[in-house]
Scaffold this active site. Structure first.
Site, PDB file in Angstrom:
ATOM      1  N   ASP A 101      -8.104  -8.280   0.352  1.00 43.38           N
ATOM      2  CA  ASP A 101      -8.093  -6.913  -0.178  1.00 43.38           C
ATOM      3  C   ASP A 101      -9.096  -6.845  -1.323  1.00 43.38           C
ATOM      4  O   ASP A 101      -9.214  -7.777  -2.123  1.00 43.38           O
ATOM      5  CB  ASP A 101      -6.692  -6.483  -0.616  1.00 43.38           C
ATOM      6  CG  ASP A 101      -6.066  -7.393  -1.649  1.00 43.38           C
ATOM      7  OD1 ASP A 101      -6.153  -7.062  -2.854  1.00 43.38           O
ATOM      8  OD2 ASP A 101      -5.493  -8.424  -1.266  1.00 43.38           O
ATOM      9  N   GLU A 193       3.321  -1.403  -8.982  1.00 44.72           N
ATOM     10  CA  GLU A 193       3.384  -2.593  -9.834  1.00 44.72           C
ATOM     11  C   GLU A 193       3.978  -2.323 -11.207  1.00 44.72           C
ATOM     12  O   GLU A 193       4.357  -3.263 -11.905  1.00 44.72           O
ATOM     13  CB  GLU A 193       1.980  -3.183 -10.009  1.00 44.72           C
ATOM     14  CG  GLU A 193       1.309  -3.569  -8.707  1.00 44.72           C
ATOM     15  CD  GLU A 193      -0.067  -4.177  -8.929  1.00 44.72           C
ATOM     16  OE1 GLU A 193      -0.275  -4.807  -9.985  1.00 44.72           O
ATOM     17  OE2 GLU A 193      -0.936  -4.016  -8.049  1.00 44.72           O
TER      18      GLU A 193
END
Length: 297
Positions: A101, A193
């Protein structure tokens, strides 16, 4: 008429000098007394043995804290690799489908060189790219990376970094306007997150609104990305288990999460030819056919 001088006689001078010497001798012969304040100050001085013990304890506590926060989490980097080592790290055993990613942090990518990694012992099959963050911040490299990934034969996906303090629907609509997914692309990804100091219930409600809006638009359930600790602490409601899960868990031999997962981001220090900066490496929990079944039809 000025007064006459009256000089001291020799006898008187002698007596005066003698008396002065006696006084000086007497005062100098006495030992000086230590002031009470000084005595009190000296009485509070720490013994050397106690000072040494405290120093050892401080050094010990510092060493333990340093190991716990700076060495232990990354100890996996220095473990001997008993399996396959590729891209500068020990590759988790038992997985055949690998990917990365990327975002603007990886800088300009040499795509022809990156494509050569499709032919290695650990071939790269898929690439996730950061597209958006919050309600108005787009990744500057997304458009070029997204097009290049398709042109160079990778299965591609796009993700959104969730900001809890920004309206969830505003974020979802921003992602929808930015990302045009096509047949063969992976489902959209929500990267969660941080809590943004939101209460757990409020955080979950916002995330669910984003997921519902995006699913309604693309016609496929989004992938939920977060660490296993974050998921078990903040997204433990069963409604979130219905989404494909991309788990972030670094420097371990195996995934400790007990639930179902589809992708595992196992390191953030991969060294991939074609990319100058360190890059995240991932594995897919299935076969290449399973990965293609997950893509948009």
């Amino acid at each position: 008429m000025p007064p006459r001088n009256n000089p001291m006689s020799a006898v008187q001078k002698k007596k005066t000098v003698s008396t002065t010497r006696k006084k000086g001798t007497a005062s100098s012969s006495k030992s000086p007394r230590t002031p009470k304040k000084v005595q009190a100050k000296h009485s509070h001085i720490m013994p050397v043995w106690l000072r040494n013990i405290l120093a050892v304890m401080i050094v010990g506590c510092f060493s333990i804290a340093f190991y716990y926060f700076f060495i232990r989490p990354y100890a996996y980097r220095w473990k001997p690799c008993h399996g396959l080592k590729e891209y500068g790290v020990c590759i988790p055993a038992g997985y055949d489908i690998h990917g990365i990613d990327i975002s603007h942090y990886q800088g300009k990518i040499d795509w022809p060189k990156l494509r050569q990694n499709k032919e290695t012992v650990t071939p790269l099959h898929f690439i996730f790219m950061k597209a958006t963050e919050g309600g108005d911040h787009g990744d500057t490299t997304f458009s070029a990376n997204f097009a290049n990934a398709r042109n160079h034969g990778f299965i591609r996906g796009a993700y959104h970094f969730y900001i809890p303090s920004t309206d969830a629907l505003k974020q979802a609509d921003f992602f929808i306007r930015t990302v045009k997914l096509d047949t063969g692309d992976l489902p959209p990804v929500l990267d969660v997150e941080v809590t943004g100091r939101k209460e757990k219930t409020e955080l979950q409600q916002g995330i669910k609104r984003w997921l519902d809006r995006v699913e309604s638009h693309y016609g496929v359930k989004p992938i939920l990305y977060t660490s296993y600790k974050f998921k078990t602490r903040y997204l433990d409601d069963s409604i979130f288990n219905a989404y494909p899960y991309w788990i972030a868990h670094y420097y371990v031999d195996s995934v400790r999460y007990q639930g179902k997962w589809d992708f595992w981001q196992h390191t953030d220090v991969g060294n991939v030819p074609g990319i100058k900066e360190d890059v995240d490496l991932n594995v897919f929990n299935g076969t290449l056919e399973d990965l293609r079944k997950l893509t948009i039809k």
